[in-house]
Design an enzyme around this catalytic site. Sequence first.
Site, PDB file in Angstrom:
ATOM      1  CG  ASP A   1       3.813 -10.819  -6.888  1.00  0.00           C
ATOM      2  OD1 ASP A   1       5.018 -10.740  -7.189  1.00  0.00           O
ATOM      3  OD2 ASP A   1       3.383 -10.615  -5.738  1.00  0.00           O
TER       4      ASP A   1
ATOM      5  CE  LYS B   1       6.752 -12.551  -3.069  1.00  0.00           C
ATOM      6  NZ  LYS B   1       7.662 -11.413  -2.990  1.00  0.00           N
TER       7      LYS B   1
ATOM      8  N   GLY C   1       0.127  -6.650  -0.601  1.00  0.00           N
ATOM      9  CA  GLY C   1      -1.248  -7.131  -0.607  1.00  0.00           C
ATOM     10  C   GLY C   1      -2.280  -6.129  -0.156  1.00  0.00           C
TER      11      GLY C   1
ATOM     12  NE  ARG D   1       8.276  11.436   0.275  1.00  0.00           N
ATOM     13  CZ  ARG D   1       8.633  12.413  -0.548  1.00  0.00           C
ATOM     14  NH1 ARG D   1       9.867  12.903  -0.502  1.00  0.00           N
ATOM     15  NH2 ARG D   1       7.777  12.912  -1.421  1.00  0.00           N
TER      16      ARG D   1
ATOM     17  N   GLY E   1       2.204  -2.335  -2.465  1.00  0.00           N
ATOM     18  CA  GLY E   1       1.110  -1.367  -2.572  1.00  0.00           C
ATOM     19  C   GLY E   1       0.977  -0.665  -3.905  1.00  0.00           C
TER      20      GLY E   1
ATOM     21  N   GLY F   1       2.522  -6.602  -7.137  1.00  0.00           N
ATOM     22  CA  GLY F   1       2.045  -7.890  -6.629  1.00  0.00           C
ATOM     23  C   GLY F   1       0.588  -8.106  -6.944  1.00  0.00           C
ATOM     24  CB  SER F   2      -2.316  -7.944  -4.699  1.00  0.00           C
ATOM     25  OG  SER F   2      -1.517  -8.645  -3.771  1.00  0.00           O
TER      26      SER F   2
END
Length: 291
Positions: free
Chosen positions: A23, A80, A152, A164, A213, A234-235
Site C-alpha cells: 500500500d 481500491k 490496519g 487456514r 495484519g 498495507g499499514s
Amino acid sequence: MDRKRYELNKELAQMLKGGVIMDVTTPEQAKIAEAAGACAVMALERIPADIRAVGGVSRMSDPKMIKGIMEAVSIPVMAKCRIGHFVEAQILEAVEIDYIDESEVLSPADDVYHIDKTRFKVPFVCGAKDLGEALRRINEGAAMIRTKGEPGTGDIVQAVRHMRMINRQISRLAGMREDELFQEAKELQVPYDLVLYVHEHKRLPVVNFAAGGVATPGDAALMMQLGAEGVFVGSGIFKSGDPEKRAQAIVKAVTNYQDPKVLAELSEDLGEAMVGINEQEIELLMAERGK
C-alpha cells in the site's frame, strides 16, 4: 468479458505469484516499494490504519493521485473501489489501472451485491475469509483472491484464521464423493463446475494471496508457509520506523520463507514495527463486510 479475456486476467494475476504488494499513498512511497522489490503497489489516499483511526465513510481515491503513482513506477498499480460500487470500478478502468481491488477496507456501497466483474476487462482482486466467499467472488469474475485478514491492525490472527479456513475447506471438498459435490455447490451458492475444479485440483482456480495484519518478515513467511501465494502489506511498512529496510526485508522473507536462518537475519534491526491494535480491542471488523 469473454472466457478468453478472463483466462488472460487469471494469467496476469499468476505473474504476481511469490511477490509482495504494498500500500502506498504517494509517488515517493511507490518508488520506495518498487526499489525494495515489490511486484505491485496499491494506490490509496489513506492506508487502512488511518482509515480505521479517522472513521467515517471511506471511498475510492482521487484519480489524479492514482495517476501520479502510475507515472512514478513501472510495476503494476492497483486501486481500491467500494464493494458493489461498479461506477467507481468504471472510473478506475477508465484511468487504465492495472488491477482493481473490490475492497472491504472502504465503506461498502452495496450490502447485498458485489460488482459483476465479468463486465470489465481489467482484472479484479477480492477478499475472502472462507471457501464460499472465495468461490462466489471467482464466479463473479475475480481473477485473484486474498484473505481479508483485519486491515490496519498489524495483527496477523485474522489472516491466519482465514487462510487456514480456506485450506481446511478445500481439503474437505477434495475428499468428497462426486455425488456429494452437487449439494456442496448448493450450500456454497456457486456453480458445480467451480466446486468440481477445487475437488479435482485441491486448490482455488485463481491465485490466493494473504492480506490483513502483515507487519514483519516473520508474518509474511508465516502466511507463505500456510499456503499463501504472495502477500499484501498495507499499514505495516509505512507506519514503521524504517520503511525502506522493512519493505526490503518483507520481500526477501517471502522469497526465503522456508529458511529460518535467513528470516532471523532479515528480522534484525528493522526499527520499530507499527504499533498495531489487538483483534479483541476492535469495534469494527472490516472482514465482516461483503459475504
